[in-house]
Motif scaffolding. Structure first.
Motif, PDB file in Angstrom:
ATOM      1  N   ASP A  89       0.794  -1.223   0.000  1.00  0.00           N
ATOM      2  CA  ASP A  89       0.000   0.000   0.000  1.00  0.00           C
ATOM      3  C   ASP A  89       0.832   1.283   0.000  1.00  0.00           C
ATOM      4  O   ASP A  89       0.277   2.376   0.069  1.00  0.00           O
ATOM      5  N   VAL A  90       2.144   1.152  -0.092  1.00  0.00           N
ATOM      6  CA  VAL A  90       3.002   2.338  -0.100  1.00  0.00           C
ATOM      7  C   VAL A  90       2.633   3.220  -1.289  1.00  0.00           C
ATOM      8  O   VAL A  90       2.415   2.734  -2.404  1.00  0.00           O
ATOM      9  N   ASP A  91       2.544   4.501  -1.054  1.00  0.00           N
ATOM     10  CA  ASP A  91       2.253   5.474  -2.102  1.00  0.00           C
ATOM     11  C   ASP A  91       3.567   5.815  -2.815  1.00  0.00           C
ATOM     12  O   ASP A  91       4.332   6.678  -2.368  1.00  0.00           O
ATOM     13  N   LEU A  92       3.817   5.138  -3.926  1.00  0.00           N
ATOM     14  CA  LEU A  92       5.074   5.321  -4.653  1.00  0.00           C
ATOM     15  C   LEU A  92       5.263   6.757  -5.133  1.00  0.00           C
ATOM     16  O   LEU A  92       6.371   7.295  -5.059  1.00  0.00           O
ATOM     17  N   GLU A  93       4.209   7.352  -5.619  1.00  0.00           N
ATOM     18  CA  GLU A  93       4.321   8.720  -6.124  1.00  0.00           C
ATOM     19  C   GLU A  93       4.714   9.686  -5.010  1.00  0.00           C
ATOM     20  O   GLU A  93       5.514  10.596  -5.225  1.00  0.00           O
ATOM     21  N   GLN A  94       4.171   9.466  -3.827  1.00  0.00           N
ATOM     22  CA  GLN A  94       4.519  10.309  -2.688  1.00  0.00           C
ATOM     23  C   GLN A  94       5.997  10.138  -2.340  1.00  0.00           C
ATOM     24  O   GLN A  94       6.713  11.108  -2.119  1.00  0.00           O
ATOM     25  N   LEU A  95       6.471   8.881  -2.305  1.00  0.00           N
ATOM     26  CA  LEU A  95       7.882   8.634  -1.987  1.00  0.00           C
ATOM     27  C   LEU A  95       8.788   9.223  -3.060  1.00  0.00           C
ATOM     28  O   LEU A  95       9.870   9.741  -2.746  1.00  0.00           O
ATOM     29  N   LYS A  96       8.355   9.186  -4.309  1.00  0.00           N
ATOM     30  CA  LYS A  96       9.150   9.778  -5.388  1.00  0.00           C
ATOM     31  C   LYS A  96       9.233  11.296  -5.233  1.00  0.00           C
ATOM     32  O   LYS A  96      10.271  11.901  -5.538  1.00  0.00           O
ATOM     33  N   ARG A  97       8.147  11.920  -4.764  1.00  0.00           N
ATOM     34  CA  ARG A  97       8.178  13.373  -4.523  1.00  0.00           C
ATOM     35  C   ARG A  97       9.153  13.721  -3.388  1.00  0.00           C
ATOM     36  O   ARG A  97       9.788  14.767  -3.408  1.00  0.00           O
ATOM     37  N   ILE A  98       9.257  12.836  -2.415  1.00  0.00           N
ATOM     38  CA  ILE A  98      10.200  13.060  -1.314  1.00  0.00           C
ATOM     39  C   ILE A  98      11.627  12.892  -1.832  1.00  0.00           C
ATOM     40  O   ILE A  98      12.520  13.653  -1.466  1.00  0.00           O
ATOM     41  N   GLY A  99      11.823  11.905  -2.695  1.00  0.00           N
ATOM     42  CA  GLY A  99      13.143  11.681  -3.280  1.00  0.00           C
ATOM     43  C   GLY A  99      14.196  11.437  -2.216  1.00  0.00           C
ATOM     44  O   GLY A  99      14.026  10.593  -1.343  1.00  0.00           O
ATOM     45  N   PHE A 100      15.261  12.208  -2.287  1.00  0.00           N
ATOM     46  CA  PHE A 100      16.376  12.031  -1.352  1.00  0.00           C
ATOM     47  C   PHE A 100      16.372  13.078  -0.238  1.00  0.00           C
ATOM     48  O   PHE A 100      17.374  13.268   0.451  1.00  0.00           O
ATOM     49  N   LYS A 101      15.238  13.759  -0.058  1.00  0.00           N
ATOM     50  CA  LYS A 101      15.130  14.734   1.030  1.00  0.00           C
ATOM     51  C   LYS A 101      15.164  13.992   2.365  1.00  0.00           C
ATOM     52  O   LYS A 101      14.650  12.890   2.491  1.00  0.00           O
ATOM     53  N   VAL A 102      15.746  14.641   3.361  1.00  0.00           N
ATOM     54  CA  VAL A 102      15.755  14.110   4.728  1.00  0.00           C
ATOM     55  C   VAL A 102      15.251  15.211   5.660  1.00  0.00           C
ATOM     56  O   VAL A 102      15.352  16.394   5.348  1.00  0.00           O
ATOM     57  N   TYR A 103      14.705  14.803   6.782  1.00  0.00           N
ATOM     58  CA  TYR A 103      14.115  15.776   7.700  1.00  0.00           C
ATOM     59  C   TYR A 103      15.143  16.453   8.591  1.00  0.00           C
ATOM     60  O   TYR A 103      14.847  17.462   9.234  1.00  0.00           O
ATOM     61  N   ALA A 104      16.352  15.923   8.648  1.00  0.00           N
ATOM     62  CA  ALA A 104      17.435  16.540   9.427  1.00  0.00           C
ATOM     63  C   ALA A 104      18.768  16.047   8.865  1.00  0.00           C
ATOM     64  O   ALA A 104      18.855  14.957   8.286  1.00  0.00           O
ATOM     65  N   GLU A 105      19.785  16.842   9.058  1.00  0.00           N
ATOM     66  CA  GLU A 105      21.110  16.479   8.572  1.00  0.00           C
ATOM     67  C   GLU A 105      21.554  15.148   9.191  1.00  0.00           C
ATOM     68  O   GLU A 105      21.350  14.892  10.375  1.00  0.00           O
ATOM     69  N   GLY A 106      22.119  14.294   8.354  1.00  0.00           N
ATOM     70  CA  GLY A 106      22.631  13.020   8.825  1.00  0.00           C
ATOM     71  C   GLY A 106      21.610  11.899   8.868  1.00  0.00           C
ATOM     72  O   GLY A 106      21.948  10.763   9.199  1.00  0.00           O
ATOM     73  N   LYS A 107      20.348  12.201   8.565  1.00  0.00           N
ATOM     74  CA  LYS A 107      19.311  11.158   8.571  1.00  0.00           C
ATOM     75  C   LYS A 107      19.329  10.424   7.231  1.00  0.00           C
ATOM     76  O   LYS A 107      19.776  10.945   6.218  1.00  0.00           O
ATOM     77  N   TRP A 108      18.818   9.211   7.255  1.00  0.00           N
ATOM     78  CA  TRP A 108      18.788   8.392   6.049  1.00  0.00           C
ATOM     79  C   TRP A 108      17.713   8.876   5.089  1.00  0.00           C
ATOM     80  O   TRP A 108      16.677   9.409   5.505  1.00  0.00           O
ATOM     81  N   THR A 109      17.938   8.614   3.804  1.00  0.00           N
ATOM     82  CA  THR A 109      16.905   8.841   2.800  1.00  0.00           C
ATOM     83  C   THR A 109      15.875   7.714   2.905  1.00  0.00           C
ATOM     84  O   THR A 109      16.123   6.688   3.546  1.00  0.00           O
ATOM     85  N   ILE A 110      14.748   7.899   2.252  1.00  0.00           N
ATOM     86  CA  ILE A 110      13.731   6.833   2.207  1.00  0.00           C
ATOM     87  C   ILE A 110      14.357   5.559   1.639  1.00  0.00           C
ATOM     88  O   ILE A 110      14.128   4.463   2.161  1.00  0.00           O
ATOM     89  N   ASN A 111      15.155   5.697   0.576  1.00  0.00           N
ATOM     90  CA  ASN A 111      15.799   4.526  -0.023  1.00  0.00           C
ATOM     91  C   ASN A 111      16.664   3.799   1.001  1.00  0.00           C
ATOM     92  O   ASN A 111      16.650   2.570   1.082  1.00  0.00           O
ATOM     93  N   GLU A 112      17.425   4.556   1.776  1.00  0.00           N
ATOM     94  CA  GLU A 112      18.296   3.940   2.785  1.00  0.00           C
ATOM     95  C   GLU A 112      17.477   3.281   3.895  1.00  0.00           C
ATOM     96  O   GLU A 112      17.875   2.230   4.418  1.00  0.00           O
ATOM     97  N   ILE A 113      16.346   3.862   4.248  1.00  0.00           N
ATOM     98  CA  ILE A 113      15.477   3.237   5.256  1.00  0.00           C
ATOM     99  C   ILE A 113      14.955   1.902   4.749  1.00  0.00           C
ATOM    100  O   ILE A 113      14.985   0.896   5.477  1.00  0.00           O
ATOM    101  N   ILE A 114      14.478   1.863   3.521  1.00  0.00           N
ATOM    102  CA  ILE A 114      13.941   0.613   2.967  1.00  0.00           C
ATOM    103  C   ILE A 114      15.045  -0.436   2.874  1.00  0.00           C
ATOM    104  O   ILE A 114      14.835  -1.604   3.223  1.00  0.00           O
ATOM    105  N   GLN A 115      16.246  -0.031   2.440  1.00  0.00           N
ATOM    106  CA  GLN A 115      17.360  -0.980   2.388  1.00  0.00           C
ATOM    107  C   GLN A 115      17.700  -1.481   3.787  1.00  0.00           C
ATOM    108  O   GLN A 115      17.969  -2.663   3.987  1.00  0.00           O
ATOM    109  N   HIS A 116      17.683  -0.572   4.754  1.00  0.00           N
ATOM    110  CA  HIS A 116      17.944  -0.958   6.144  1.00  0.00           C
ATOM    111  C   HIS A 116      16.933  -2.003   6.615  1.00  0.00           C
ATOM    112  O   HIS A 116      17.307  -2.982   7.263  1.00  0.00           O
ATOM    113  N   LEU A 117      15.662  -1.808   6.295  1.00  0.00           N
ATOM    114  CA  LEU A 117      14.637  -2.786   6.689  1.00  0.00           C
ATOM    115  C   LEU A 117      14.948  -4.162   6.110  1.00  0.00           C
ATOM    116  O   LEU A 117      14.839  -5.178   6.805  1.00  0.00           O
ATOM    117  N   THR A 118      15.328  -4.198   4.855  1.00  0.00           N
ATOM    118  CA  THR A 118      15.640  -5.467   4.196  1.00  0.00           C
ATOM    119  C   THR A 118      16.873  -6.116   4.822  1.00  0.00           C
ATOM    120  O   THR A 118      16.860  -7.308   5.151  1.00  0.00           O
TER     121      THR A 118
END
Length: 173
Positions: A38-67
């Motif tokens: 159910d992940v909203d791919l378009e929403q994640l694509k709009r976020i792209g590589f933005k992070v909410y604070a310096e040094g935080k992981w990107t969405i891509n890095e979070i998903i890789q971390h989960l795996t």
């Protein structure tokens, strides 16, 4: 058996385990797969590589971390379930993230891999009988039942998906 049937909650990992609803383990795995689907791919694509604070992981890095994290926990679970006897050490999730190529992959690739790993994890847990689910797994300085390991794996995803919802989704605007 339901989450509330876990007899001992390990320190720290109780946070992940308690994020699960009080449902049967197989139902919790099914819900976790639906959450991935159910992940909203378009929403994640709009976020792209933005992070909410310096040094935080990107969405891509979070998903890789989960795996990556799930694969490690499945290994730990299997050692315990089969009563192999060794005690796996901890792992450095920061080094793993720093050395991943998650930002070179598409979000579709990362989610497909996470989903494939989750399907395999669910199949492993579905094959465990009550006796195996009751076995204690030991790793580093912690131990928990095979049964609790399943909820821990799912809860880790719940935790990170909550972080994405709370901290990253606002960046999509």
């Amino acid at each position: 058996m339901k989450r509330s049937d876990i007899k001992e909650l390990p320190d720290y990992f109780d946070n992940y385990i308690n994020l699960n609803e009080d449902t049967e383990l197989t139902e919790a795995f099914d819900k976790s797969l639906k959450q991935i689907d159910d992940v909203d791919l378009e929403q994640l694509k709009r976020i792209g590589f933005k992070v909410y604070a310096e040094g935080k992981w990107t969405i891509n890095e979070i998903i890789q971390h989960l795996t990556d994290w799930e694969r490690i926990w499945c290994y730990r679970t299997m050692l315990g379930a089969r009563q192999e006897g060794s005690v796996p050490s901890g792992h450095d999730h920061i080094a793993m993230a720093d050395n991943s190529n998650a930002n070179d992959l598409t979000i579709e690739q990362l989610l497909a891999e996470l989903r494939a790993v989750r399907v395999a994890t669910k199949a492993m847990f579905d094959a465990f009988n009550h006796e195996v689910l009751s076995v204690n797994c030991r790793f580093k300085d912690t131990q928990m039942s095979v049964f609790a390991m399943g909820y821990n794996i799912i809860g880790h995803q719940l935790h990170h998906f909550n972080v994405i919802k709370e901290r990253y989704v606002p960046l999509a605007d």
